[in-house]
Every structure is written in C-alpha cells, then in structure tokens.
Scaffold this active site. Structure first.
Site, PDB file in Angstrom:
ATOM      1  N   CYS A 332     117.113  31.639  43.852  1.00  0.00           N
ATOM      2  CA  CYS A 332     116.922  33.130  44.651  1.00  0.00           C
ATOM      3  C   CYS A 332     117.907  34.056  44.228  1.00  0.00           C
ATOM      4  O   CYS A 332     117.474  35.167  44.066  1.00  0.00           O
ATOM      5  CB  CYS A 332     117.118  32.990  46.271  1.00  0.00           C
ATOM      6  SG  CYS A 332     118.795  32.276  46.675  1.00  0.00           S
ATOM      7  N   HIS A 875     121.738  33.086  50.827  1.00  0.00           N
ATOM      8  CA  HIS A 875     120.339  33.454  50.303  1.00  0.00           C
ATOM      9  C   HIS A 875     120.404  34.745  49.746  1.00  0.00           C
ATOM     10  O   HIS A 875     120.997  35.743  50.456  1.00  0.00           O
ATOM     11  CB  HIS A 875     119.329  33.165  51.507  1.00  0.00           C
ATOM     12  CG  HIS A 875     117.914  33.471  50.897  1.00  0.00           C
ATOM     13  ND1 HIS A 875     117.398  32.707  49.989  1.00  0.00           N
ATOM     14  CD2 HIS A 875     117.033  34.063  51.270  1.00  0.00           C
ATOM     15  CE1 HIS A 875     116.044  33.011  49.554  1.00  0.00           C
ATOM     16  NE2 HIS A 875     115.704  33.937  50.417  1.00  0.00           N
TER      17      HIS A 875
END
Length: 935
Positions: A332, A875
């Site tokens: 990510c 994230h």
C-alpha cells in the site's frame, strides 16, 4: 505448540547451565563478529522471538542501548512475558508462529505471522549463535532462513524471513497444495517441487502463472528466478497435463468465454512508448530496441494488458485515471506514492507521449532506462479507460532489482519510495549523456543572484530531465562558523521539502518526587509539557512545580517491576519515549551530593521460612529509593544510617514500636537527630529471628546487583572506598520484617501513580491544529548543526558546530511537502498524529522566496499520500484530483471512490503535492506559441 523442555533448572532456582551469563555474553559476541566477517549468500540465520531474546539479554546484562531494541512500547506490549533478570527458560517462538497452517511444513516452511517487525517482534541470529542458544536452553521451534543477495547494481545481503508462498492448483482434480520457495529460487526448482508434490513427471505437465485466476504466462523450467518471473506472495500457479486433459473451468473466464492466453515471452506489449499501433511482431518504429547491452527492455512481461492502447483507446465521455492498484502484500505504501505521481499533470502529459528519445540507457547512476519504462507503462495502464484495478507486478519486480530495500513483503515508507522514484526517473531520463566535471566556486561575497544562477547552470549541465524541469527547486544554505564567524553560502537543488511539525499540543504527566535526603515524604506532581518535547522540558516543569531550590537537582528514572529500569539523564531524550502507563519518579538532591557515591535501595518482603529467605528476589515490592553517601570511605553502619534517614518520612504515627531513628514526634522532619549506633540496634534485634542469617545491623540489609539476583549480608564493620566502587553505585536490598511493616507505612512506596491515567469516561481533548505555514517556518529557522554533522571551517581548518540557515530561492512547478510525522528516540520510534491545516487552494509561498523574479508562487493541491496507524505498520492510501473533472477521488489500493474536497484534510496527511498556478501574465506570454503550433 509444544516447546521442548530445557532441563537445566534444579530445585531452589539453582542453574546447571554449562556457562555463566558473562561467558554466554562473550561467546555470542565472538560468534557474531565471526559471522559478520564471513557474509555470503546461502548463510543460515534463525528467527527468534524478541520477547524471549530480551529475557536472555537481561540475563546476560546486555544494555538497552545496544542492539537489543528494548523499547518502552515493545516492553509493555509483551507485559505477559517475564522481564525479571532470571534464567530466561527454553526458547519459545510460539508467539510469532502461525498455528494450523494447513500444510505439513518442514522446519524452513513454518509460517510466521505476516505482520511481524524485526527488532520489535523478532531478531535474527546467525546459525552458530542459534546452535549455542539451543544447546544451552533447548526449546524452539527452529525457524531457519537463508541469506540472499539483493539488487543488480547495488548489491546487498538480506535474510529472507518470508519465503515465497505459492498456491498450486492441479487442474486434473482441482486440488490445492502450498509450496514454499525462496523468491531467488529458479523456475526449474519450482517444477521439481511441484511435480514431486503431485507425483507427475516434468515432461507431462505445463505450469502457468495463474495470478488473479488468469493464465498470464506459461512458465518454463529455467534458471530464471521466481522473482524475475514476477510471481507474488500467496498467488496461484496452475498445473495441467500436456495432453490437454484438464478441467474446462481453467480454460474459461467467469463468463464462459475462452481465455486469451498471454504470450509466454512477449517481446513487447501491444502498444508502444509512442502510444501508436504496434507492428505484428510486437515492435514499433517508435521504440528504441537494444537500449543497453544485456538489458531486458525488449523482453519480459509488462503490467500492460494485450488489448489496451492507453493513449488512443479512451471512448468519449469515459473517465480515465481512476484505476486502482492491487495490493501485492504490504505494498500500500507503493500504491499510495504511485497514485500521487501518476496524477501529477506534467508527468501524465510526458509519459502519455513519446519519450523514447530521452531514455538514457548508458547512465551509470540510473537503471538503464528500465525504471522509466516500467513506470511509463504502468502510468499508461492506469490512464486507460474502463479499468478497475491492475496488479503492478512488473513494476514491483523492477523495484526489487534496483532498490532491494523495497523488496520482499514488509511495509515501507511512501516518502522513501517517492525519493527513490524521483531520483531514479531523473537519471533514467537524463538528457545529459556525458556529465562534465565542474569545479564549484565559493560565493566570495558575490551577489546572491550571480551565485545562484551559476549554481543552477552548473547543475543543469549535469542534470537535465523532465523531473528537473518540473520537480526541482533551489534553496540557499548559509553556514556561520561560531568561532571565526566565517560565512559560507551555497545554492543547492531540492526535489521535496521535509518539514518538521512544531507541535503545540500539550501533555499532562504525573511524576512522583522523592527526597533523596529523607527530608520529606514523596509527592506526586502533575505537570503540563509539550507532547513532542524533551526530558529537559519535563525537568524544567518539575523544578517549578516542586519549588526546587537553586542548589538542588532532579534525577529522573523509570521504575519497572520494582527496579530502576532506566535513568532519563539525556536532556534531548524525546518525551514520546515515556508511555502513559509507565511509572516515572524524580529524586531531589543537593547538586554537590550528586557527585558522590549513589546508594540504590530495593525492598523485599521478609518471609519467616529460611528456605524462602534464600530464594532470589521474587518478593520485591515498591519503589527503589536513591540517596547519596557522604565521605570517601564508608562502613556498613553508615549505609544503615543513610537507609534509615531515607525511610524516616514513612514512619507511622501510631506505631507500637517506637522509632529509634529520627524525631518520633515529627515524621516529616528534615533528617535525623541522633541515630542509634549499630551495636545498639543489633542488641534490639539479636535473637529475634532464630535460624536466619546473622547480621550485626538493626536493618536486614544485603549487598546486591542491579538485577537483584545476588545477595551478601551487609555487616556493621564492612568498609567501602568510594573510588573503588564500580560506577560509584552501591545497591542494597532491605528485607521488610513485621517490625518494619509496623514502623513504616509502605503504601508510600507501593502506590506509585502512572504517568497518565485517563478516567474511563474522560473526554478526549481536541488536538490544537498547526498550519503548513508554521511547519515551513520551522524548516527555515536558524539552528546549530548536530554534533554528528559538523562543518569543516576552511578558515579555522577544523570541524565546527556551525549555525545553519535555509532559505528558498527558486520554487518548481510541482512542489512536494513531506510532513515529518515519525520521530526517532533512543528507546523507540514514534508517530506524531497532530493535525496539520494545509490549504487546498491558494497556497501562497511568495513571501518565502528570496529571488523576486516576478513569477507567481501560488499553488493548488492535487494529491495527498495518507498514512494511518503506527510506525512500521498501518496503512497507506491516497487522495488525487482529476484536474479535468475538478473532482477528488480516494485511492485505497484496488478500491477507488469519489470523495468530497472538504473531507481530504485529515491528520493522516503525510505527503502533500502542489502544482503552481500560472499568473495571467505568464499565460498570456504562452498563448501565442500555442496558437502558432496549432496553425
């Protein structure tokens, strides 16, 4: 999971280990040095749980500031693990191993939890160290991992903690099997493993790259590595028989149509750099083949599908630039940075056109054009119409080859990747084929305009690319020698600005202050400090709160498990290293006393049984006390007097045993009046504990070590010389009998408050926001260089801690701000979640630019890289604006969704991308050239 018993513990905790802690420490250090001298590919390393390894380190007295990574947060996250300095027990890796993996794994195939971080969750030790540790402690399971060689032009060693896991689907019976192999293993090894597992000859089967349940390419047995074949963690591979007998399911897509099989080794994708139609053989006249001898530019798979022409295929009214990126396993960070770059308008325009003539395949500082080609092809894919998500497998493979620090499947920093990409793209597209040697000149009092222009001209003579054109600016750096006042001025290029966060958020901390001379009872103080401040700020606040006198000092320490875990003596130790659940104390003393011998007093409940008495310090309680001893020579009687003096504020008012020390009618007195002699005290206690160890002191005191594991009775006539005491620290253990418990109130020692204990219903206070402008002001403030970054003064002919001042001289069309949310202290790394208020429109940087060239320095935001969660994990996502639509979108890996402009400003913002807005004058001067080209 069953852990093998070590078998080295005997009754009463006595160890029968073949080596003392000191010998173990020495042996491991020698083996570590030996392994570092013989690094080579294929060396075995073993994964060991950090929780067990820290216990071993404490046992052998390896300090926290070594390589043990004993941070406060990791210590408290493993609170269930015993941290007392005892024999650590059998090696226990059960907390880092995934149970029930569903496959009969060999030792080197045992699955680890996927979210582990080196240092925090596990450590890596060479094979010989593992063998020694296992010989001493047994346990396990053994988790061997091989060292691999990473990179192409910049080679580096790395231990492959997470081997490649592939899901083998046998089309004959649709069965699934798991295969574990190194990503450096060859395709031939994969064939051998797969065929052996399924009991079939290699000449009878085909194996397909079956990523996303699609036949992407047939794999052929060769020396090509699995990484070079772009195989990803947990992906599918398909085995089918050569005679074609297979389940029809694997020859159809989800709609029942026959799958178009991708060419096994396509020489090119179906479109070219120029974006025009490809010739039947896969080559286009617009493509420069054989750019570099031995390069793979003209062969290998790409991230482009067969039927896409990104530049010409968009149907009218169909949105482009809304393609997501599939997460390939903790990628990510890469997806976030890529979405910001591929939505940078000048780069989109550049890479959607023919840039083949600018590929610099001979640049030794570049990636021979391969990175630029991979990025360009990925950008075209993302800007093709009708796409939902694409898997950037080829691009990730290029990263692994040229930047091995981003290989594997660990989480990384999107800013670090962005810095590599901008630099790598620049070198791959550098129009300068032969860089001239240029000798830099000193400013020598010349006007800034002249020196700046000369520096930029010299820079452009060696660096000229689309990245320089749109992403590089110039700043002025001024250094002043603190001794001779020599001034050095240079003008240097930049591609992004890393801005500190001057936090205005405060934090309330509770610290208990003890009197080192026993002149008063302990008192907790609540002080307010900057959340991102330092220990010196905490000390300053405490000095004010407790009315510290000018001749007094404070010693800060953390108490953990009834011991002094660490002293907070470094003024610039970040306060983020102190967690809310910890216990911090401060001892106040005369400044002159702190140069004398330090006496640390531990407390233990005294049991009546002799056998219990002989046991090690499991009965420790309360807060250790610290005082300083007078004189260069002291006796056991002097130490007892000092201990009694420190305990005097804890005396009970209604004690049935009258105090024989201090003032009986004043429990908060300033000290002792006439303490009794040691011989008198002994007469009080003599015979009271028959069968216990003999002592001639009234208090049961024992000399001990910092781990409180060894005990030697302290006698009245024992003499100590200050200069012969190691580290000028004496440690004693006080055994509390019924008499001490009746005489003193131990609750003063036991009820130590936490640094901050929020009430269950406490409301969260809203963090005070800071502006992007204040971050920029902090970046440009004058400050001295650090002791590790000294400047060599040409006039003094010595390294000096010069004062440095940065100023912005010239700003680029695209400017990237990196908000420095991650701080690094001695004991841990931390993330600052402070909200930064940044403008979406009309970011005016005019006042910051020294060079008044008449240009507009108004900027508009067009992309954001966000980071949620803590350091090393969390994230990444991105916000990006489609300029043509004037609409914002949220890019969360594969998922793309519209978002309102009012929702893009969050405390997760990490990288901010701005584009300069041209003034009307600039646009008017450009207009004629556009008209001319159109005609």
């Amino acid at each position: 999971m069953t852990i093998q018993d070590s078998g080295f513990m005997m009754e009463d905790g006595v160890s029968c280990l073949p080596c003392t802690p000191e010998e173990q420490k020495r042996i491991v250090a020698e083996l570590k040095n030996e392994s570092e001298r013989s690094l080579k590919e294929g060396n075995l390393y073993f994964v060991i749980s950090s929780s067990w390894f820290r216990r071993w380190e404490r046992y052998v007295e390896i300090e926290a500031d070594g390589n043990s990574n004993k941070s406060s947060d990791s210590r408290h996250s493993n609170m269930a693990s015993s941290m007392v300095a005892e024999i650590p027990g059998p090696i226990d890796n059960s907390d880092i191993v995934r149970n029930g993996s569903g496959c009969d794994c060999k030792e080197d195939e045992i699955q680890l939890h996927r979210t582990l971080m080196e240092g925090q969750d596990y450590v890596l030790v060479p094979q010989k160290i593992w063998e020694k540790l296992h010989e001493w402690y047994k346990g396990g399971p053994a988790l061997p991992r091989k060292m691999i060689l990473q990179g192409v032009y910049h080679r580096s060693f790395d231990v492959e903690v997470y081997p490649l896991c592939l899901n083998l689907i046998d089309s004959r019976d649709e069965s699934h099997s798991v295969i574990w192999l190194s990503r450096k293993a060859s395709v031939s090894e994969l064939f051998q493993r797969a065929c052996a597992l399924r009991g079939v000859g290699q000449d009878k089967v085909r194996i397909w790259d079956y990523f996303n349940k699609r036949k992407n390419a047939q794999l052929f047995a060769s020396n090509k590595s699995l990484e070079e074949s772009n195989l990803q963690m947990d992906q599918d591979i398909l085995l089918e028989q050569v005679d074609g007998r297979q389940s029809s399911r694997f020859g159809m897509d989800s709609t029942g149509n026959e799958l178009a099989l991708v060419s096994v080794e396509p020489s090119r994708s179906s479109f070219t750099i120029a974006g025009g139609p490809a010739l039947s053989n896969g080559h286009s006249s617009g493509y420069k083949s054989n750019l570099y001898p031995g390069s793979s530019l003209g062969s290998g798979l790409t991230d482009i599908g067969d039927s896409f022409d990104a530049y010409n295929s968009a149907r009218k009214g169909e949105a482009r630039g809304l393609t997501g990126l599939q997460n390939l396993g903790n990628t990510c960070f890469m997806n976030s940075a890529l979405q910001c770059l591929v939505h940078t308008p000048p780069l989109v325009e550049y890479f959607l056109k023919d840039y083949s003539d600018e590929i610099n395949a001979q640049n030794p500082l570049g990636m021979h054009g391969e990175l630029a080609l991979a990025f360009g092809e990925l950008l075209r894919k993302l800007w093709s119409s009708g796409q939902t998500a694409t898997a950037p497998r080829v691009f990730k493979g290029k990263l692994a080859r040229f930047a091995p620090q981003f290989s594997g499947y660990n989480q990384h920093d999107s800013q670090e990747l962005l810095a590599f990409l901008l630099d790598g793209l620049h070198e791959d597209l550098n129009r300068v084929k032969q860089k001239p040697y240029i000798e830099m000149k000193d400013a020598d009092g010349r006007p800034d305009e002249e020196v700046a222009a000369e520096s930029w001209k010299n820079h452009k003579a060696r660096n000229d690319s689309i990245i320089v054109d749109v992403c590089q600016g110039q700043y002025k750096s001024t250094l002043v020698c603190p001794v001779c006042s020599k001034i050095s001025i240079t003008f240097d290029p930049f591609m992004y600005l890393s801005l500190p966060l001057p936090s205005t958020t405060t934090r309330t901390m509770t610290v208990t202050v003890f009197y080192g001379d026993g002149s008063g009872p302990p008192m907790p103080y609540n002080v307010s400090v900057l959340k991102n401040g330092f220990c010196k700020d905490l000390l300053l606040a405490l000095r004010t709160a407790c009315c510290l006198k000018t001749d007094e000092n404070l010693l800060l320490a953390e108490v953990y498990e009834n011991k002094i875990y660490r002293y907070l003596e470094v003024p610039l130790e970040p306060l983020v290293s102190i967690k809310d659940e910890e216990h911090i104390v401060a001892f106040r003393y005369q400044k002159t006393g702190m140069e004398k011998t330090k006496l640390v007093i531990f407390h233990r409940w005294q049991e009546k049984s002799t056998s219990d008495y002989l046991k090690s310090g499991k009965e420790l309680f309360g807060t250790p006390l610290i005082t300083y001893l007078e004189g260069d020579q002291m006796s056991g009687a002097d130490i007892e007097t000092a201990v009694s003096k420190v305990l005097s504020p804890f005396e009970r008012v209604n004690s049935s045993i009258k105090s024989h020390i201090g003032k009986e009618n004043d429990l908060l007195s300033d000290g002792l009046d006439e303490p009794c002699s040691s011989s008198d005290a002994h007469s009080v206690e003599n015979g009271e504990f028959e069968g216990t160890l003999s002592t001639d002191l009234s208090l049961r005191l024992h000399l001990t070590d910092d781990r409180v594991t060894t005990f030697k009775p302290l006698k009245k006539d024992t003499l100590f010389e200050s200069e012969k005491i190691f580290g000028k620290i004496l440690r004693v253990l006080l055994d509390w009998t019924d008499k001490e418990q009746e005489l003193y109130d131990a609750s003063y020692l036991k009820d130590l408050p936490e640094v901050h204990k929020a009430g269950f219903a406490a409301k969260k206070t809203r963090q005070e926001a800071i502006s992007l402008y204040s971050c920029l002001d902090a970046f440009l403030v004058e400050e001295p260089l650090g002791p590790d970054d000294m400047w060599y003064c040409p006039r003094c002919k010595e390294h000096r801690q010069a004062v440095k001042k940065l100023d912005l001289w010239m700003l680029p069309e695209i400017i990237v701000f990196h908000l420095k949310r991650f701080t690094y202290g001695r004991y841990l790394k931390n993330k600052i979640d402070t909200f930064v208020n940044f403008p979406v429109h009309n970011l005016d940087l005019s006042k910051y630019v020294l060079n008044k060239d008449g240009q507009s320095y108004i900027y508009e935001l067009y992309a954001i890289s966000n980071h949620y969660g803590g350091l090393g994990g969390g994230h990444y996502t991105a916000y990006a604006k489609l300029v043509e639509e004037n609409r914002w979108y949220h890019f969360d890996d594969s998922h793309v969704s519209p978002v309102h402009e009012s929702d893009i400003k969050t405390s997760a913002a990490y990288l901010l991308f701005y584009k300069r807005v041209r003034s009307e004058t600039e646009m008017e001067t450009e207009e004629p050239s556009h008209d001319h080209s159109a005609s």
